[in-house]
Design a protein around this motif. Structure first.
Motif, short mmCIF file in Angstrom:
data_model
loop_
_atom_site.label_atom_id
_atom_site.label_comp_id
_atom_site.label_asym_id
_atom_site.label_seq_id
_atom_site.Cartn_x
_atom_site.Cartn_y
_atom_site.Cartn_z
N CYS A 255 17.14 -14.19 -4.66
CA CYS A 255 16.03 -14.27 -3.70
C CYS A 255 16.06 -15.55 -2.87
CB CYS A 255 14.70 -14.17 -4.44
SG CYS A 255 14.24 -12.49 -4.95
N PHE A 387 20.33 -9.43 0.43
CA PHE A 387 19.00 -9.88 0.85
C PHE A 387 19.09 -10.64 2.18
CE2 PHE A 387 17.23 -10.12 -3.77
CZ PHE A 387 17.05 -8.75 -3.75
N PHE A 411 9.89 -14.93 -0.39
CA PHE A 411 11.13 -15.11 -1.13
C PHE A 411 11.24 -16.49 -1.76
CE2 PHE A 411 12.30 -11.25 0.98
CZ PHE A 411 13.23 -10.66 0.13
#
Length: 456
Positions: A255, A387, A411
């Motif tokens: 993340c 991501f 995030f």
């Protein structure tokens, strides 16, 4: 495996760390070659914004595509051959290839090839970084060594950002008469060629250094876990993606790739607040410089004050989340914005998260052990790239740039919550703390791994 339990550290480990860190820093420098002189490239080589953007995109795409074959390569070739041939040789040859011709179309092709090789090299660094550290360094120095590599690689982004705009003429600061004159294009091409020649020379020098001396491993392992048997690839992947502690820590690591990518689009995010490219450049350089120091300090302190990886990372993520929220409120005009508050919130939000990357690597290694270090970093690094691709892809889907602030806060908060949900387990360090025992048994949290040695 060393059956007598003879563990030792050698001074040459610091040379190995130094040359590897320089190699990682050089990879980052090559990646950042074109962005800082984008306006000059449009005039000197008639390149478009799309051409320049794809120099970075090719690196990401090539890196993502090569991940599946990287782990088998590392296992087959070993540390030395992977670094020398799949890493440094690939990068140095591709940088030299860019010097073949300064013709705009030819250079575009060779630059794309170099970008693809740079993507491949970045994956090779990802796959060998933690392997090098555990192979050469004892338990009390591993986090320090990881932090040095991460910080030095990050620092490689700085020279292109500061020096290249100075070395290459900026068409925006040149009179219109000269802009219409072919001499300006010729001058820019000549200036760019000098940069490429120097980068190629540095690449060749690094290659010669690692070729002449870069051993696969020291005479004796520095710790128990340096020689301990690891999981095979399929059992390792199963353990990575089925155990909650592994998944939560890995997802948290993936993340943070999104806020790390924010620095690449800082201009778009802060332009509505009235900041120009020079000011956002100051922000980017400040972030990298301070993060460099924070990685070194945090990594060394983590080795000195053992057992606080999760605490330090969570505190840093919390601070980053608070700063990101402040920046978001400024960008969304909920709070009145001024340049001082934008500088502080932007730099703070990035420094707190970038300053613990070295610690994050070591946290993953501790929790995932006995999964091979290379397999862990490659698996979760690949998810992080997905991501990041989604984040960058939103520019083609969502209007404006205000949505970036929600991504930045979200995030940063998600990895904090994920880490808070797990119990920190120092699986690797606990094994290294077993001393003066005959055939001690260590069983990890899944009761699958037993390690024994004989001190007789």
């Amino acid at each position: 495996m060393n059956s007598k339990g003879d563990f030792d550290v050698v001074k040459i480990r610091w040379y190995i760390l130094l040359i590897y860190s320089i190699y990682a820093s050089f990879q980052a420098c090559i990646f950042n070659t074109w962005g800082p002189i984008a306006q000059s490239l449009k005039t000197g080589f008639n390149w478009t914004d799309e051409d320049i953007a794809w120099m970075g995109n090719v690196k990401i795409v090539a890196g993502g595509l090569t991940v599946p074959v990287t782990y088998p390569i590392v296992q087959k070739l070993g540390l030395r051959n992977t670094v020398v041939w799949s890493g440094v040789a690939s990068l140095s040859v591709s940088t030299a290839l860019r010097c073949v011709s300064m013709d705009a179309e030819i250079l575009k092709i060779t630059a794309f090839i170099c970008a693809a090789c740079n993507g491949w090299t970045s994956i090779m660094i990802e796959g060998t970084l933690t392997l090098l550290v555990v192979t050469w360094f004892p338990a009390g120095e591993r986090t320090t060594a990881t932090g040095i590599i991460v910080a030095t690689q990050m620092l490689g982004l700085v020279p292109p950002s500061i020096l290249f705009p100075i070395l290459v003429d900026d068409p925006g600061k040149t009179t219109s008469q000269l802009i219409n004159d072919n001499s300006l294009a010729d001058t820019i091409q000549s200036q760019v060629s000098y940069i490429l020649y120097v980068e190629a020379a540095i690449g060749i020098l690094i290659f010669v250094c690692v070729l002449l001396y870069f051993p696969n491993n020291p005479p004796n392992p520095p710790s128990h876990t340096a020689q301990a048997e690891r999981k095979k690839i399929l059992p390792g992947l199963r353990l990575i993606f089925t155990d909650w502690g592994n998944m939560a820590s890995g997802l948290a690591f993936a993340c943070i790739t999104v806020p790390l990518m924010w620095i690449a689009v800082v201009n778009q995010n802060l332009e509505p607040l009235g900041l120009d490219q020079v000011e956002t450049g100051y922000i980017s350089t400040s972030i990298i410089g301070v993060s460099f120091m924070f990685n070194l300090i945090n990594s060394r302190l983590a080795d000195i004050f053992y057992g606080n990886l999760k605490l330090v990372i969570c505190m840093s993520l919390l601070a980053s989340c608070c700063m990101s929220t402040w920046l978001a409120l400024l960008c969304l005009e909920v709070l009145p914005a001024n340049k001082h508050s934008v500088f502080i919130s932007a730099i703070g939000s990035m420094v707190f998260i970038r300053g613990v990357i070295g610690l994050f690597y070591e946290l993953l290694m501790e929790i995932h052990f006995p999964v091979p270090e290379s397999l862990v970093t490659l698996a979760w690094g690949q998810l992080g790239r997905i991501f990041a691709a989604i984040f960058l892809g939103m520019f083609s889907v969502l209007p404006g740039v205000s949505w970036m602030n929600y991504f930045l806060v979200g995030f940063t908060l998600i990895p904090l919550l994920l880490l808070l949900s797990i119990k920190m387990e120092y699986n690797r360090s606990n094994m290294d703390n077993i001393e003066h025992a005959i055939k001690p048994k260590y069983t990890n949290k899944c009761n699958e791994f037993i390690y024994a040695y004989d001190t007789s």
